[in-house]
Design a protein around this motif. Structure first.
Motif, PDB file in Angstrom:
ATOM      1  N   PHE A   1     -10.411 -26.644 -20.612  1.00 24.28           N
ATOM      2  CA  PHE A   1      -9.155 -26.970 -21.254  1.00 24.28           C
ATOM      3  C   PHE A   1      -8.074 -26.316 -20.220  1.00 24.28           C
ATOM      4  CE2 PHE A   1      -5.509 -26.205 -23.817  1.00 24.28           C
ATOM      5  CZ  PHE A   1      -5.213 -27.245 -24.129  1.00 24.28           C
ATOM      6  N   ILE A   2      -8.205 -25.439 -19.607  1.00 26.97           N
ATOM      7  CA  ILE A   2      -7.202 -24.587 -18.636  1.00 26.97           C
ATOM      8  C   ILE A   2      -7.171 -25.683 -17.508  1.00 26.97           C
ATOM      9  CG2 ILE A   2      -6.633 -23.204 -17.003  1.00 26.97           C
ATOM     10  CD1 ILE A   2      -7.923 -20.855 -18.840  1.00 26.97           C
ATOM     11  N   ALA A   3      -7.871 -26.261 -16.943  1.00 28.66           N
ATOM     12  CA  ALA A   3      -7.936 -27.308 -15.934  1.00 28.66           C
ATOM     13  C   ALA A   3      -7.068 -28.461 -16.470  1.00 28.66           C
ATOM     14  CB  ALA A   3      -9.324 -27.759 -15.711  1.00 28.66           C
ATOM     15  N   PHE A   4      -7.536 -28.996 -17.858  1.00 28.26           N
ATOM     16  CA  PHE A   4      -6.845 -30.190 -18.322  1.00 28.26           C
ATOM     17  C   PHE A   4      -5.065 -29.816 -18.521  1.00 28.26           C
ATOM     18  CE2 PHE A   4      -5.095 -31.825 -22.152  1.00 28.26           C
ATOM     19  CZ  PHE A   4      -5.044 -32.952 -22.131  1.00 28.26           C
ATOM     20  N   TYR A   5      -4.898 -28.828 -19.092  1.00 27.52           N
ATOM     21  CA  TYR A   5      -3.616 -28.272 -19.152  1.00 27.52           C
ATOM     22  C   TYR A   5      -2.931 -28.082 -17.967  1.00 27.52           C
ATOM     23  CZ  TYR A   5      -0.197 -24.701 -20.999  1.00 27.52           C
ATOM     24  OH  TYR A   5       1.036 -23.917 -21.285  1.00 27.52           O
ATOM     25  N   ARG A   6      -3.358 -27.461 -17.050  1.00 26.62           N
ATOM     26  CA  ARG A   6      -2.703 -27.264 -15.557  1.00 26.62           C
ATOM     27  C   ARG A   6      -2.430 -28.554 -15.025  1.00 26.62           C
ATOM     28  NH1 ARG A   6       1.103 -24.959 -14.216  1.00 26.62           N
ATOM     29  NH2 ARG A   6       0.134 -23.617 -15.854  1.00 26.62           N
ATOM     30  N   GLU A   7      -3.551 -29.667 -14.985  1.00 27.38           N
ATOM     31  CA  GLU A   7      -3.068 -30.900 -14.400  1.00 27.38           C
ATOM     32  C   GLU A   7      -1.911 -31.581 -15.030  1.00 27.38           C
ATOM     33  OE1 GLU A   7      -5.497 -35.293 -14.090  1.00 27.38           O
ATOM     34  OE2 GLU A   7      -6.794 -33.469 -15.136  1.00 27.38           O
ATOM     35  N   HIS A   8      -2.010 -31.567 -16.306  1.00 28.47           N
ATOM     36  CA  HIS A   8      -0.731 -32.075 -17.034  1.00 28.47           C
ATOM     37  C   HIS A   8       0.463 -31.709 -16.691  1.00 28.47           C
ATOM     38  CE1 HIS A   8      -2.916 -35.379 -19.758  1.00 28.47           C
ATOM     39  NE2 HIS A   8      -3.808 -34.648 -19.151  1.00 28.47           N
ATOM     40  N   LEU A   9       0.578 -30.306 -16.676  1.00 29.47           N
ATOM     41  CA  LEU A   9       1.760 -29.688 -16.360  1.00 29.47           C
ATOM     42  C   LEU A   9       2.228 -29.679 -14.917  1.00 29.47           C
ATOM     43  CD1 LEU A   9       1.825 -26.231 -18.588  1.00 29.47           C
ATOM     44  CD2 LEU A   9       2.429 -28.645 -19.271  1.00 29.47           C
ATOM     45  N   ASP A  10       1.345 -29.563 -14.089  1.00 25.47           N
ATOM     46  CA  ASP A  10       1.670 -29.623 -12.771  1.00 25.47           C
ATOM     47  C   ASP A  10       2.334 -31.021 -12.388  1.00 25.47           C
ATOM     48  OD1 ASP A  10       0.738 -27.407 -12.266  1.00 25.47           O
ATOM     49  OD2 ASP A  10      -1.027 -27.881 -11.329  1.00 25.47           O
ATOM     50  N   ARG A  11       1.623 -32.186 -12.926  1.00 22.85           N
ATOM     51  CA  ARG A  11       2.180 -33.418 -12.786  1.00 22.85           C
ATOM     52  C   ARG A  11       3.728 -33.471 -13.084  1.00 22.85           C
ATOM     53  NH1 ARG A  11      -0.099 -38.621 -16.328  1.00 22.85           N
ATOM     54  NH2 ARG A  11       0.308 -37.090 -17.864  1.00 22.85           N
ATOM     55  N   ILE A  12       4.141 -32.989 -14.246  1.00 23.64           N
ATOM     56  CA  ILE A  12       5.713 -32.978 -14.399  1.00 23.64           C
ATOM     57  C   ILE A  12       6.330 -32.047 -13.471  1.00 23.64           C
ATOM     58  CG2 ILE A  12       7.366 -31.987 -16.393  1.00 23.64           C
ATOM     59  CD1 ILE A  12       5.168 -32.739 -18.354  1.00 23.64           C
ATOM     60  N   ALA A  13       5.894 -30.824 -13.317  1.00 23.51           N
ATOM     61  CA  ALA A  13       6.717 -29.921 -12.235  1.00 23.51           C
ATOM     62  C   ALA A  13       6.683 -30.545 -10.800  1.00 23.51           C
ATOM     63  CB  ALA A  13       5.948 -28.548 -12.035  1.00 23.51           C
ATOM     64  N   THR A  14       5.560 -31.372 -10.515  1.00 24.35           N
ATOM     65  CA  THR A  14       5.636 -31.910  -9.039  1.00 24.35           C
ATOM     66  C   THR A  14       6.757 -32.961  -8.909  1.00 24.35           C
ATOM     67  OG1 THR A  14       3.181 -31.441  -8.677  1.00 24.35           O
ATOM     68  CG2 THR A  14       4.275 -32.969  -7.434  1.00 24.35           C
ATOM     69  N   ARG A  15       7.114 -33.796 -10.018  1.00 20.93           N
ATOM     70  CA  ARG A  15       7.642 -35.097  -9.938  1.00 20.93           C
ATOM     71  C   ARG A  15       9.095 -34.566  -9.899  1.00 20.93           C
ATOM     72  NH1 ARG A  15       5.470 -39.875 -13.864  1.00 20.93           N
ATOM     73  NH2 ARG A  15       3.339 -39.864 -12.859  1.00 20.93           N
ATOM     74  N   LEU A  16       9.386 -33.438 -10.791  1.00 18.46           N
ATOM     75  CA  LEU A  16      10.732 -32.829 -10.838  1.00 18.46           C
ATOM     76  C   LEU A  16      11.211 -32.299  -9.736  1.00 18.46           C
ATOM     77  CD1 LEU A  16      10.814 -31.520 -14.356  1.00 18.46           C
ATOM     78  CD2 LEU A  16      12.245 -33.387 -13.543  1.00 18.46           C
ATOM     79  N   ALA A  17      10.252 -31.756  -9.139  1.00 16.69           N
ATOM     80  CA  ALA A  17      10.285 -30.966  -7.569  1.00 16.69           C
ATOM     81  C   ALA A  17      10.746 -32.128  -6.521  1.00 16.69           C
ATOM     82  CB  ALA A  17       9.210 -29.962  -7.181  1.00 16.69           C
ATOM     83  N   LYS A  18      10.145 -33.249  -6.505  1.00 18.16           N
ATOM     84  CA  LYS A  18      10.227 -34.125  -5.471  1.00 18.16           C
ATOM     85  C   LYS A  18      11.597 -34.936  -5.675  1.00 18.16           C
ATOM     86  CE  LYS A  18       5.614 -34.826  -4.304  1.00 18.16           C
ATOM     87  NZ  LYS A  18       4.462 -35.660  -4.041  1.00 18.16           N
ATOM     88  N   ASP A  19      12.010 -34.993  -6.926  1.00 17.95           N
ATOM     89  CA  ASP A  19      13.340 -35.745  -7.221  1.00 17.95           C
ATOM     90  C   ASP A  19      14.411 -35.118  -7.522  1.00 17.95           C
ATOM     91  OD1 ASP A  19      10.749 -37.574  -7.785  1.00 17.95           O
ATOM     92  OD2 ASP A  19      12.321 -39.232  -7.558  1.00 17.95           O
TER      93      ASP A  19
END
Length: 381
Positions: free
Chosen positions: A185-203
């Motif tokens: 579950f932690i891997a699933f959780y981290r994947e979904h939160l990282d997707r949000i953080a990565t996009r906001l950091a790039k834009d």
């Protein structure tokens, strides 16, 4: 003599070999289970916990993510708090939930320590909110439990969920012998939160102001969130919570004048399904989509909210309030990201995220209506 000596040597070698094989075949001595909880306390169990007492502010949902029958682990629980979300979700699949002994209600200080001891648990799970509600000193009942030989572990899914959810799940996974499930579950959780953080950091994106209207079914206005809890969700999803400008604690009240003057870009109302008024705004387990849409439309028509640009321009949304007590809050963060930055996160499918949590992890799936937007006639579940 040589033959006799040779025979004795062979028999001795055989006996040594037999002894070695028996030694190797014998089960290794079981090692104690040792974890350090969120308060920095060492917790030691001889074997995975099978009789657990839950404090009021530890949601059974966390155990439901890791164990196929979380109710079977309960030797007792405190009513109220985070556990208010559980009976409606779990009763249909685990009827034994109605036979779980109640050890008290509300704060840990109000729970009878003797009642807990009488249940003979091998573990008591408390949240940081249970254990340190009034300051830096632990509730005195913890020392009494430990003096009785009962282990107490402190976790947190509420006060600082973005920091504490992953270590808390690892603690639970180890204490109940479900480490692999916790890591999945932690891997699933981290994947979904990282997707949000990565996009906001790039834009380079503007962070919209957000009014989080907590307990929006209540007639009085305007409860909201300060630092911690859902404020962290809003910030991770790329918004700025106006409640944090005025409220020093996790929850407080804003004046309607402040909200109208601040005129936030996005409005998010939270509610549950246990309102006394059957016509009040409701979201949560077993709430039909039509009722959610109808009750949310009525709430937005109130004179206190109609003057907000976010409401007038359709940037108004609703969210199940009790996401703040469960690691499934990853869905709520994705919802906030979509509402605060619809162009950047248009491809996120909230239904797909919840379906995966339900099918891969939760012993009792979340079924009902948990989010809604202005103008929805049949919001998805």
């Amino acid at each position: 003599m040589m033959n006799r000596a040779t025979g004795l040597g062979r028999r001795a070698a055989a006996l040594v070999g037999l002894a070695l094989s028996l030694l190797l075949a014998a089960p290794a001595a079981a090692k104690d289970i040792r974890v350090t909880d969120l308060a920095g306390r060492e917790v030691v169990l001889k074997e995975p916990a099978k009789r657990i007492v839950l404090g009021a502010w530890v949601s059974l949902d966390a155990l439901s993510l890791l164990h196929p029958d979380p109710v079977s682990l309960l030797a007792g629980w405190a009513e109220g708090g985070a556990n208010t979300i559980q009976p409606a979700i779990l009763r249909g699949r685990f009827p034994a939930i109605d036979r779980v002994p109640v050890v008290g209600r509300g704060s840990f200080e109000a729970i009878g320590i003797e009642t807990i001891i009488a249940r003979q648990p091998d573990l008591v799970l408390l949240s940081r909110f249970d254990a340190y509600r009034y300051g830096s000193d632990a509730a005195p009942g913890i020392a009494k439990l430990e003096a009785a030989g009962i282990q107490v572990a402190i976790v947190d899914f509420f006060l600082d969920p973005l920091k504490s959810t992953e270590p808390s799940l690892r603690i639970l996974g180890k204490l109940i012998g479900r480490e692999a499930q916790a890591e999945a579950f932690i891997a699933f959780y981290r994947e979904h939160l990282d997707r949000i953080a990565t996009r906001l950091a790039k834009d380079t994106v503007e962070r919209p102001s957000v009014f989080l209207h907590a307990f929006a079914a209540r007639p009085e206005c305007c409860f909201s969130a300060g630092p911690g809890t859902i404020d962290g969700f809003i910030r991770l999803a790329g918004g700025e919570n106006i409640g944090a400008e005025k409220i020093p604690g996790a929850v407080g009240q804003l004046s309607l004048e402040f909200v109208l003057t601040r005129n936030p870009k996005v409005y998010v109302a939270t509610t549950t399904s246990d309102n006394a008024d059957a016509e009040a705004f409701a979201l949560g387990p077993a709430v039909p989509a039509e009722k959610a849409a109808r009750s949310f439309a009525r709430r937005l028509e109130g004179r206190d909210l109609a003057a907000l640009d976010a409401v007038a321009q359709g940037r108004a949304h609703g969210l199940w309030h009790l996401f703040v007590h469960t690691p499934a809050h990853v869905v709520a963060i994705e919802a906030l990201a979509k509402w605060q930055h619809p162009g950047l996160f248009s491809d996120i499918d909230l239904d797909a995220t919840l379906r995966e949590i339900n099918s891969r992890f939760l012993a009792a799936p979340l079924e009902g209506t948990f989010w809604i937007s202005a103008g929805d006639h049949a919001p998805r579940r």
